[in-house]
Structures are given as structure tokens and as C-alpha cells.
Design an enzyme around this catalytic site. Sequence first.
Site, PDB file in Angstrom:
ATOM      1  N   GLU A 117       0.125   7.422  11.693  1.00  9.94           N
ATOM      2  CA  GLU A 117      -1.299   7.091  11.874  1.00  9.94           C
ATOM      3  C   GLU A 117      -2.046   8.085  12.754  1.00  9.94           C
ATOM      4  OE1 GLU A 117      -0.314   3.304  13.357  1.00  9.94           O
ATOM      5  OE2 GLU A 117      -0.746   2.240  11.489  1.00  9.94           O
ATOM      6  N   HIS A 165       0.863  -1.184   0.000  1.00  9.42           N
ATOM      7  CA  HIS A 165       0.000   0.000   0.000  1.00  9.42           C
ATOM      8  C   HIS A 165       0.899   1.233   0.000  1.00  9.42           C
ATOM      9  CE1 HIS A 165      -4.187  -1.010  -0.081  1.00  9.42           C
ATOM     10  NE2 HIS A 165      -4.036  -1.978   0.799  1.00  9.42           N
ATOM     11  N   TYR A 180      -7.282   9.310 -17.293  1.00 11.50           N
ATOM     12  CA  TYR A 180      -8.120   9.975 -16.294  1.00 11.50           C
ATOM     13  C   TYR A 180      -8.348  11.444 -16.647  1.00 11.50           C
ATOM     14  CZ  TYR A 180      -7.140   5.889 -13.366  1.00 11.50           C
ATOM     15  OH  TYR A 180      -7.032   4.610 -12.868  1.00 11.50           O
TER      16      TYR A 180
END
Length: 423
Positions: A400, A121, A324
Site C-alpha cells: 500500500e 479484489h 475489448y
Amino acid sequence: MPDLTPVTASSMAALIDQHAAALEAQVIAWRRDLHQHPELGNREFRTAGIVADHLRALGLDEVRTGVAHTGVVGLLKGALPGPVVALRADMDGLPVTEEVDLPFASKARGQWNGEEVGVMHACGHDCHVAILMGVAQVLAGLRGQLRGSVKFIFQPAEEMPPAGEDGGAKMMVAEGALEKPVPQAIFGLHVSSRQTVGTVGYRPGPTMASSDYMKITVHGSQTHGAAPWLGVDPIVTAAQVVLGLQTVVARGIDITEEPAVVSLGIIRGGVRENIIPESVEMRGTIRTFNEAMRDDIHERVTTLAESISRGSRAGCTVCITKNYPVTINDPALTEAMLPTLRRVVGSEGLRLAPKVTGSEDFSFFQRVVPGLFVFLGVSAPGVDAKKAAPNHSPRFRVDESGLLLGVRTLAHLSCDYLESQAR
Ligand SMILES: [Zn+2]
Ligand SMILES: [Zn+2]
């Protein structure tokens, strides 16, 4: 679109903050699990399963799975009547081998276009999924006071599907993700290594570039390197095309209006030093912030490459594929939601984001409904965000402590919007 005056805090504002704060550790735990088990585009089977199970456990009114291969669309109907708003998270990882030293670092491997690759990720889509799962839980817990409905869109393959497959936002739209019911607005976010935790970047109008694929093949006539006059040299012609392409933006585009980029990433031709080859192939990317400029550049690239080749008696095939569109934040919607962003993020943390020459297929949703896409800071405090490993790097690292702000931002944007439109 309905009239949009600056919105005010929803009646649920204080409760949203309480519920979100109580969920922070859970959001981080989800993110770590997703981070350890990343999946490539159109292969987000485990991720989609976790999302769908979660939405069903929350008692959402509808949970559609298998949208655009692995996409999940959930609908939460509030107890009070009102409009519909959509929130979107992308779910795919990248063919990158993780180099971050973390207990939950990815060791996953996968197949990408016929090659075995590490999977990571590296763009932070694990954070997007965890944040939106958190938002769903916060709003489901407040559905008794919720006005209108919230549609949760978990999308596969934002980083482009594997070669030869369809996928991503375009396919989700084609498969009805924005129908039954049709949302009046859509919000999304992307984590950014270029911003410190506690910050949100926004920008009205064109924000991220369109992204188009270009392939130029120069066709010569193969001959001995010792006797170039017996053939047509596609290498020298290609060299002139490469230099010619540098003038497309520099000499042809009004850069005071919008910037643009034309870049080649591949040039291939020949097998031996004393053979002038039959052809040379070049591949690259075109980035723009304006649809008219986009078409103009395509036309200029094509004409230029063909004309230069003709001048060298070579043939030329130009193939440009639109990927895109420009990510355009609806100016009226952005303006209307600014008070929400200011309140939730705080004036120190909220900033006008610069344009990004990267692209986002969130733009396909924005073509259908007005949308706002913002950037969430995830670089650790004390780290120079300009020097932090960027998204897509094997060393991309998320602090985080920035995720809670993502949950709050999307939850408040949707509730403030719904209440303002229900009035
Ligand atoms: Zn990415
Ligand atoms: Zn991304």
C-alpha cells in the site's frame, strides 16, 4: 484535439502534494475496507454507495448513480473557467478465493454464472477506487484554484459482466458518461504486480491488446469407434484445426509490425472411448495490437478452420465475438504529459512499459476521447516483481505504500492538463 505542447506544472502542484500526503492513511483505510468487501461485476452496490456518499460529502456539483447498472459519475467544477478532463477507476472484484494472509483478507462469496465462488479484489480495483476517491478529495479541497472541471468515472464490470448481461466501459459510454460535459482527455491507471512501488510505466500508442472470444465447432457424423469409415470424425479434424491455428500468427502475420496471440483454452467432445462423437467444440481468445490485424486474424481463423474441416468432410461453425478494443494511448497526449510524469514520479521511477497482452475496457473511453492509461507499481521493495504473484492470482498482494503515488499521478495529470489547455 487542441494543440498539445508539453505541459508545465500547475500552479497547484505544491498544494496537491501536501493534500495528497495528508490523505495517505485515509486512502489506505478505504482500500482495506473495499478489499475486505469485494463485489463482482454489475454487483458493486456497496462499493458504488461508498463512492457516491463520498462524492456528495465533498460537495461535487453533480453525482450521477446507476450508470451502466452500478457506475457513478461525479463532476467537480473548478472556480476558474477551463476545459474538462475525466479520470476513471474500475470497481469490480473477481471470482477468486483469496489466499493472502491479511487481517482484511476477503472472505466474501458470491454467485458467478450460476456457481458459488469466492470473491477477491485479485486485480487491485480496490486500489483504483480508493485512489480516485482520494484524488476527488484533494481536488475538491483545491476547487478555489482549480481551472475547468474534473469528471470522476467509477466504472463497474471491467472484468466483463456476468454471462447474458451488458456492462462495463462500453455501456457507460452508451449511457452518456462522456457527455454533458464532454471531456477533452481521459486518464486512468492500473496497479501492477510486475512493477515495484514508486514506479509508473507508460507507453505511447498501442499498449494493451484487443481481446476477442472465439468458438469453433467441428460437426462430424457420430459412429462406432471400431468403424470410423461409417462416419466423419470431428476429433481428428479438430486436432488438425488446433495445429492449423498455430500457423495463423507464425506464418501469416508480420510480427515485426505488432505481435498477436491465438490461444485455445477449451476443447470438448465425446462421452465414451468407443464412440466417435457428433461434434467437437473449441473455445479460445485472440489478442492483437492493431485493428486491421485484428480483422485479418479473424478472417484467417475462420477460413482456416472451415477449409480444414471441409477437407475432412466435416462441417464447421466459427463464431468470433469482439470484446475489448486495443488500449491505445494517444501519442500526442502521452508526449505532452511526459514532463508531468517525470516530475511526479521522478526519472528513476518512470519507465517505458512493455506491451501487455492483457486487455482493458478503458479502450472504449479512448475511442471517444484521447486517453492515457499508465501502470502503477505495487510490488513490495525487495521482492522480485517478476516473481510476484500476478494480478488475478489468489496470492496477489499490494504494497500500500505505492498508493500515494497513484493519487499524486492522477491529480497532477489532470491539473497540469487543465491549466495547459486553459492558456
Ligand atoms: Zn483484471
Ligand atoms: Zn484490472
